[in-house]
Design a protein around this motif. Sequence first.
Motif, mmCIF file in Angstrom:
data_model
loop_
_atom_site.group_PDB
_atom_site.id
_atom_site.type_symbol
_atom_site.label_atom_id
_atom_site.label_comp_id
_atom_site.label_asym_id
_atom_site.label_seq_id
_atom_site.Cartn_x
_atom_site.Cartn_y
_atom_site.Cartn_z
ATOM 1 N N TYR A 186 0.839 -1.203 0.000
ATOM 2 C CA TYR A 186 0.000 0.000 0.000
ATOM 3 C C TYR A 186 0.869 1.246 0.000
ATOM 4 N N ARG A 187 0.285 2.325 -0.542
ATOM 5 C CA ARG A 187 0.955 3.619 -0.450
ATOM 6 C C ARG A 187 0.080 4.528 0.394
ATOM 7 N N ILE A 188 0.714 5.435 1.103
ATOM 8 C CA ILE A 188 -0.036 6.417 1.893
ATOM 9 C C ILE A 188 0.114 7.753 1.178
ATOM 10 N N LEU A 189 -1.007 8.373 0.850
ATOM 11 C CA LEU A 189 -0.945 9.718 0.277
ATOM 12 C C LEU A 189 -1.325 10.699 1.376
ATOM 13 N N THR A 219 -4.901 9.137 2.549
ATOM 14 C CA THR A 219 -5.649 8.046 1.914
ATOM 15 C C THR A 219 -4.667 6.894 1.746
ATOM 16 N N VAL A 220 -5.185 5.682 1.855
ATOM 17 C CA VAL A 220 -4.375 4.474 1.732
ATOM 18 C C VAL A 220 -4.774 3.825 0.416
ATOM 19 N N VAL A 221 -3.801 3.643 -0.493
ATOM 20 C CA VAL A 221 -4.158 3.066 -1.796
ATOM 21 C C VAL A 221 -3.243 1.894 -2.123
ATOM 22 N N PRO A 222 -3.788 0.872 -2.797
ATOM 23 C CA PRO A 222 -2.935 -0.250 -3.216
ATOM 24 C C PRO A 222 -1.837 0.264 -4.146
ATOM 25 N N ARG A 223 -0.619 -0.268 -3.991
ATOM 26 C CA ARG A 223 0.522 0.186 -4.787
ATOM 27 C C ARG A 223 0.291 -0.009 -6.283
ATOM 28 N N GLU A 224 -0.467 -1.067 -6.630
ATOM 29 C CA GLU A 224 -0.696 -1.352 -8.052
ATOM 30 C C GLU A 224 -1.368 -0.186 -8.772
#
Length: 618
Positions: A182-185, A289-294
Amino acid sequence: MGEKPRKLLVLYASQTGNALDSAERIGREAERRGCAASIVSADEFDASSLPHEEAVVFVVSTTGQGDSPDSFKAFWRFLLQRNLGKYWLQHVRYAVFGLGDSGYQKYNFVAKKLDKRLSDLGATTMVEKGLGDDQHPSGYEGTLDPWMLSLWSKLYQINPKYFPKGPDVVIPQDEVIDQPKYRILYHKREPLEPKLLAESEIIQRARGMSPGKLSKDKSKPDCFLKMTRNEVLTKAGSTKDVRHFEFQFVSSTIEYEVGDVVELLPSQNLSAVDAFIERCGLDPESFITVVPRETENSGEVLTQAPIRLKSFVELTMDVTSASPRRYFFEVMSFYATAEHEKERLQYFASTEGRDDLYNYNQKERRSVLEVLEDFPSVQVPFEWLVQLVPPLKPRAFSISSSPLAHPGQVHLTISIVSWITPYKRTRKGLCSSWLASLTPEQEISIPVWFHKGSLPAPPESLPLILVGPGTGCAPFRGFIAERAVQAQFSPVAPVMFFFGCRNEGTDFLYREFWESHAREGGMLSEEKGGGFYTAFSRDQPKKVYVQHKIREMSKTVWDLLCDGAAVYVAGSSTKMPSDVMSALEEIVSEETGGSKEDASRWLKALEKAGRYNVEAWS
């Protein structure tokens, strides 16, 4: 097929996250040996393409009563189609690893059924199915580790291209740390701080982007409940603290039936949440926001509304009560700057250190916060924490009220959990101890979700044999209260109820309620064809349980079964449901003069017809 390296497919079906954890571990261990792996949930895989796979590993869990995880149901229905035939999977090689609990009757039932069905469809097994057991001294991994080693050597025999350097050449852990998933924005502060957002909206935002979300979970609560009563049912001197809670609906009402289950999202200790945020060097007020890295550039990122970091941790990450998994220690070891901490963490993550880790971590039920405090030199990036901290899960309870008898209310009967660990630390169940600490005056809104459990609401014309020792009596309080109301308007079928507990003096839950219905003309009275029977296991030298009382009443039980009665069993013991089943088997074989096997078949048919229902919790 050309010379391209082989890829291993790992299909998993997980209810609580353990099977996913094991599937990811199999994938990581394969990649360490130079074999790419793809890890896919059974509900996201097209079952009709299975014959084109060369090698598949299945990782499936079994719930307490032998049920399969929700994500497995459609896949399994597909496999059961008659027209597939016994050559459908003739080119496929497979391996099954199951996760179960040997305390239950249907131990690893799903894995065993799957193994047999794949073989019936023509697939060839690579290694004997692995059965992970929650009761094993080192948990599932006690079986998983040796099982994986035999899987790798077998895959290598089948086709050396899986492991170009051989199955035993492992890339050192230091070189293989993956990217977090996951990436955190981070966002500029929202001018409209979510004070204006409804609480359900905040919960939906947080849980909607949480990695701990298992497939089709609903992020938004069905509604909120407010506690109106918190009463201790057990008496002084009892070894247990069992409470009766009453709630009313806040704003919106949900219609439920007796036998349904409600899930509550507990609140974590706020000072512990603050301590975690501070220990990890995070800014509680930042918006994320937490988003899948893909999803590097997809539109998905834009649709998610940001949330305060502190709310995200509080609502989705269990930092105060659940123990982290083994992989957490491995990732921590990369970020340890003190050499002795790095060594200890690497040891914990290794096969040799498995039992010591189990004693330090699971046995002591160490929380993520405690583990981080024990290794002060470690600073794990927030992306990894979001992925690896156990998800905060709603806790499910059987409803003990009836919408007819208790309109606008929900009642729960809950044992407040606490225990002493081997190192003499007192641990408490997160949800039950939080509920026990609440008072109606606080007017706290509790987010809840309603579900069907495994006890269908019975029509009033159906005779009932109910077995509910301890807190297992909860759903039946609802059944009996409901039928008593129905009886005022129309004839109802008889009810037999078997209740059990340790001591009559201290643990007899809802005594007045049952006894008032057992008096003449009541719902549980013998003159109405029913009855109320109690087993107090510790009140005499020889222990007496509900199954003994069932045997004593064999004639009445058999007569009621012949009248078309349904059996309902509920409770928190692993052995009790199978003891009750054995008692009923003995009654059926005595009364019919048939064999034990015939009696067992007779009860199985009852189960198939929906007239034998069990709800057990650990």
